[in-house]
Design an enzyme around this catalytic site. Structure first.
Site, PDB file in Angstrom:
ATOM      1  N   GLU A 159      28.589  75.814  31.486  1.00  0.00           N
ATOM      2  CA  GLU A 159      28.528  74.398  31.844  1.00  0.00           C
ATOM      3  C   GLU A 159      29.425  74.075  33.040  1.00  0.00           C
ATOM      4  O   GLU A 159      29.027  73.323  33.938  1.00  0.00           O
ATOM      5  CB  GLU A 159      28.943  73.514  30.657  1.00  0.00           C
ATOM      6  CG  GLU A 159      28.072  73.671  29.431  1.00  0.00           C
ATOM      7  CD  GLU A 159      28.605  74.664  28.414  1.00  0.00           C
ATOM      8  OE1 GLU A 159      28.414  74.431  27.211  1.00  0.00           O
ATOM      9  OE2 GLU A 159      29.202  75.687  28.821  1.00  0.00           O
ATOM     10  N   CYS A 218      31.653  73.382  23.973  1.00  0.00           N
ATOM     11  CA  CYS A 218      32.983  73.376  23.369  1.00  0.00           C
ATOM     12  C   CYS A 218      33.718  72.104  23.831  1.00  0.00           C
ATOM     13  O   CYS A 218      33.194  71.319  24.619  1.00  0.00           O
ATOM     14  CB  CYS A 218      33.761  74.619  23.800  1.00  0.00           C
ATOM     15  SG  CYS A 218      34.220  74.615  25.560  1.00  0.00           S
ATOM     16  N   CYS A 250      34.113  71.952  27.755  1.00  0.00           N
ATOM     17  CA  CYS A 250      32.869  71.635  28.460  1.00  0.00           C
ATOM     18  C   CYS A 250      32.383  70.225  28.143  1.00  0.00           C
ATOM     19  O   CYS A 250      31.897  69.517  29.025  1.00  0.00           O
ATOM     20  CB  CYS A 250      31.806  72.671  28.140  1.00  0.00           C
ATOM     21  SG  CYS A 250      32.240  74.305  28.793  1.00  0.00           S
TER      22      CYS A 250
END
Length: 157
Positions: A55, A83, A86
């Site tokens: 990302e 996560c 990101c």
């Protein structure tokens, strides 16, 4: 095949590139005005840095293409739920929509553990679509970790 499925297919193609470097197969594409403007895949092992997530790679490339850090008219397609790092970058980049392949119950921050993308306390919330080509994304990750566990077991023997 829907547009979301087609773009997720491109994210899956990116994820497969990560396998070449023995990285977790996570891929991402960013779409602007019905065309892919950025692609990214997990390069943590390749680049030896925690920051080399798919990302973040794609966000940096999209920002360069558009000449702005604000990606307000873009859609991100990513094979695995982002996560916390990101998800934070997605909010900061003002991406309005994220399409997710499969969820990550151990580290996901788009609904699994918490949902940073839709917190009303932030100045930006993200529309989230989950489960696009879920089985394919999930199987790719499961196969990777199964093989990794087998390699680790063999190296201990």
């Amino acid at each position: 095949m829907t547009e979301e499925e087609r773009y997720m297919g491109q994210a899956i193609r990116q994820a497969k590139k990560a396998l070449l470097h023995e990285d977790v197969p996570i891929g991402c594409v960013i779409v602007y005005e019905n065309r892919i403007i950025a692609r990214g895949y997990n390069k943590r092992n390749k680049n030896k840095t925690t920051l080399a997530h798919a990302e973040l790679d794609a966000i940096a490339k999209a920002s360069k293409v558009l000449g702005d850090w604000r990606l307000e008219e873009c859609t991100m397609y990513v094979t695995l739920e982002p996560c916390q790092m990101c998800a934070g970058a997605i909010v900061q980049a003002r991406i309005p929509k994220v399409v997710i392949g499969c969820m990550n119950p151990k580290a996901g921050c788009a609904g699994s553990i918490l949902n940073l993308l839709q917190m009303q306390e932030f100045n930006h919330q993200v529309e989230v679509v989950r489960g696009v080509r879920e089985a394919e994304c999930s199987e790719m990750l499961s196969a990777f970790f199964k093989e990794l566990r087998q390699k680790r077991k063999e190296s201990k023997d």
